[in-house]
Design a protein around this motif. Structure first.
Motif, mmCIF file in Angstrom:
data_model
loop_
_atom_site.group_PDB
_atom_site.id
_atom_site.type_symbol
_atom_site.label_atom_id
_atom_site.label_comp_id
_atom_site.label_asym_id
_atom_site.label_seq_id
_atom_site.Cartn_x
_atom_site.Cartn_y
_atom_site.Cartn_z
ATOM 1 N N ASN A 74 0.826 -1.213 0.000
ATOM 2 C CA ASN A 74 0.000 0.000 0.000
ATOM 3 C C ASN A 74 0.862 1.267 0.000
ATOM 4 O O ASN A 74 0.458 2.292 -0.541
ATOM 5 N N GLU A 77 1.760 1.761 -3.656
ATOM 6 C CA GLU A 77 0.616 2.294 -4.399
ATOM 7 C C GLU A 77 0.415 3.777 -4.097
ATOM 8 O O GLU A 77 0.138 4.564 -4.997
ATOM 9 N N ALA A 83 -2.906 5.771 6.971
ATOM 10 C CA ALA A 83 -3.088 4.311 7.022
ATOM 11 C C ALA A 83 -3.643 3.877 8.371
ATOM 12 O O ALA A 83 -4.517 3.001 8.431
ATOM 13 N N LYS A 124 -5.528 4.062 2.779
ATOM 14 C CA LYS A 124 -4.282 3.469 2.301
ATOM 15 C C LYS A 124 -4.236 3.449 0.777
ATOM 16 O O LYS A 124 -5.229 3.692 0.111
ATOM 17 N N GLY A 125 -3.078 3.090 0.270
ATOM 18 C CA GLY A 125 -2.905 2.852 -1.159
ATOM 19 C C GLY A 125 -3.188 4.068 -2.012
ATOM 20 O O GLY A 125 -2.843 5.196 -1.661
#
Length: 179
Positions: free
Chosen positions: A64, A67, A94, A99-100
């Motif tokens: 993540n 990304e 996060a 996330k990501g």
């Protein structure tokens, strides 16, 4: 270059070992961070130490982080934010479930809109919002629907971002311990 590959190999192998992730993902992520933040390949140890510290001290993981960083790193570097600051912000996001790609795109928008492309402006804006108690409607007005939740989180956690940034600045040897 061959020299850059040799300079990053040890750090990338340790990153893969420490995270249990694929060597290719480890190499791609470390390489893109180095390039995006205009760092020298000889700084790969520092880069992977910061990443390891962020993974150990937050809900971030290599996949993540990888990304998220691809969306935010170029804008963050241009604004003068360090890898440590960006990692701290991504870690706080996060920890709060963002996330990501969602974290990367929302942080990119926050840096662009609030920071006007400059780290000191972003820091000042977040601190002012934190002291005034930013509301959801105000956050929506500032950065729009796609980034307002991230803005709320970051404005309420400025102390955590600062604390994590400092910890990541002193992360020397973190990857070795993690591995």
């Amino acid at each position: 270059t061959t020299k850059e590959i040799l300079n990053t190999t040890k750090a990338v192998v340790l990153l893969s070992k420490a995270t249990g992730e694929d060597l290719t993902l480890s190499a791609q992520t470390a390489g893109s961070v180095i390039r995006s933040f205009n760092l020298d390949a000889r700084e790969s140890g520092r880069v992977t130490d910061v990443m390891a510290a962020a993974f150990n001290k937050s809900a971030l993981g290599l996949s993540n982080f990888s990304e998220a960083i691809k969306y935010v790193a170029p804008v963050a570097a241009q604004a003068g934010l360090s890898l440590e600051q960006v990692s701290a912000m991504l870690g706080v996001l996060a920890d709060n479930g963002i996330k990501g790609s969602m974290a990367g795109t929302s942080l990119r928008k926050i840096i662009s809109d609030l920071g006007k492309g400059a780290a000191p402006e972003l820091t000042k804006a977040l601190q002012e919002m934190a002291s005034k108690g930013l509301t959801g409607a105000q956050a929506m007005d500032e950065v729009g629907r796609t980034a307002y939740a991230s803005l709320l989180i970051l404005s309420k956690n400025t102390a955590k971002v600062d604390e994590a940034t400092l910890a990541y600045q002193n992360a020397n040897g973190e990857l070795q311990k993690m591995a």
